[in-house]
Design an enzyme around this catalytic site. Structure first.
Site, PDB file in Angstrom:
ATOM      1  N   TYR A   1       0.842  -1.195   0.000  1.00 23.83           N
ATOM      2  CA  TYR A   1       0.000   0.000   0.000  1.00 23.83           C
ATOM      3  C   TYR A   1       0.876   1.244   0.000  1.00 23.83           C
ATOM      4  O   TYR A   1       2.035   1.205   0.377  1.00 23.83           O
ATOM      5  CB  TYR A   1      -1.000   0.015   1.172  1.00 23.83           C
ATOM      6  N   CYS A   2       0.284   2.336  -0.479  1.00 21.88           N
ATOM      7  CA  CYS A   2       0.928   3.648  -0.443  1.00 21.88           C
ATOM      8  C   CYS A   2      -0.169   4.653  -0.090  1.00 21.88           C
ATOM      9  O   CYS A   2      -1.211   4.262   0.421  1.00 21.88           O
ATOM     10  CB  CYS A   2       1.607   3.965  -1.776  1.00 21.88           C
ATOM     11  N   GLN A   3       0.041   5.925  -0.360  1.00 26.13           N
ATOM     12  CA  GLN A   3      -0.965   6.919   0.005  1.00 26.13           C
ATOM     13  C   GLN A   3      -2.248   6.736  -0.810  1.00 26.13           C
ATOM     14  O   GLN A   3      -3.334   6.696  -0.255  1.00 26.13           O
ATOM     15  CB  GLN A   3      -0.412   8.341  -0.181  1.00 26.13           C
TER      16      GLN A   3
ATOM     17  N   SER B   1       2.254   1.886  -5.048  1.00 23.74           N
ATOM     18  CA  SER B   1       2.143   0.446  -4.789  1.00 23.74           C
ATOM     19  C   SER B   1       1.958  -0.316  -6.105  1.00 23.74           C
ATOM     20  O   SER B   1       2.425  -1.443  -6.245  1.00 23.74           O
ATOM     21  CB  SER B   1       1.034   0.123  -3.786  1.00 23.74           C
TER      22      SER B   1
ATOM     23  N   PHE C   1      -3.678   4.095   1.667  1.00 24.72           N
ATOM     24  CA  PHE C   1      -3.699   4.390   3.101  1.00 24.72           C
ATOM     25  C   PHE C   1      -4.721   5.465   3.465  1.00 24.72           C
ATOM     26  O   PHE C   1      -5.326   5.411   4.525  1.00 24.72           O
ATOM     27  CB  PHE C   1      -2.298   4.826   3.563  1.00 24.72           C
TER      28      PHE C   1
END
Length: 106
Positions: free
Chosen positions: A67-69, A74, A96
């Site tokens: 996951y990323c923002q 990702s 996220f």
């Protein structure tokens, strides 16, 4: 690019992500300052910018939850991992910023 990612990556809802990430390798591909501002409990921080150099930290025989923002980084991380032979790649839908579960801040 989008369709290629769909082929190599399984996008999971938050509920599906929650069910499986404890049995997998949970990787946060955001930068360290973002990670310290809050991350999913149990996640390891391996920023996308360092991923190539830190591949040995990720086991190819276990599922990888990324996951990323949002989902951009990702998705890129999944492409890199796929090229290196990783098969079970999962991504948190919405990233996220859409996560409502427990988080840890430094």
């Amino acid at each position: 690019m989008f369709f290629y990612q769909r082929k190599i990556l399984t996008v999971l809802t938050e509920e599906q992500f929650r069910e499986g990430y404890r049995k997998a390798q949970l990787i946060d591909v955001r930068e360290p300052n973002e990670f310290e501002g809050g991350h999913i409990l149990g996640a390891r921080n391996i920023p996308l910018s360092q991923l190539k150099m830190r591949l040995t930290e990720i086991r190819p025989d276990k599922p990888v939850y990324l996951y990323c923002q949002n989902t951009t980084r990702s998705g890129r991380a999944a492409q890199l991992l796929h090229r290196k032979g990783y098969k079970e790649l999962y991504q948190l839908q919405g990233g996220f910023k859409k996560w409502t579960g427990k988080i840890k801040k430094k």
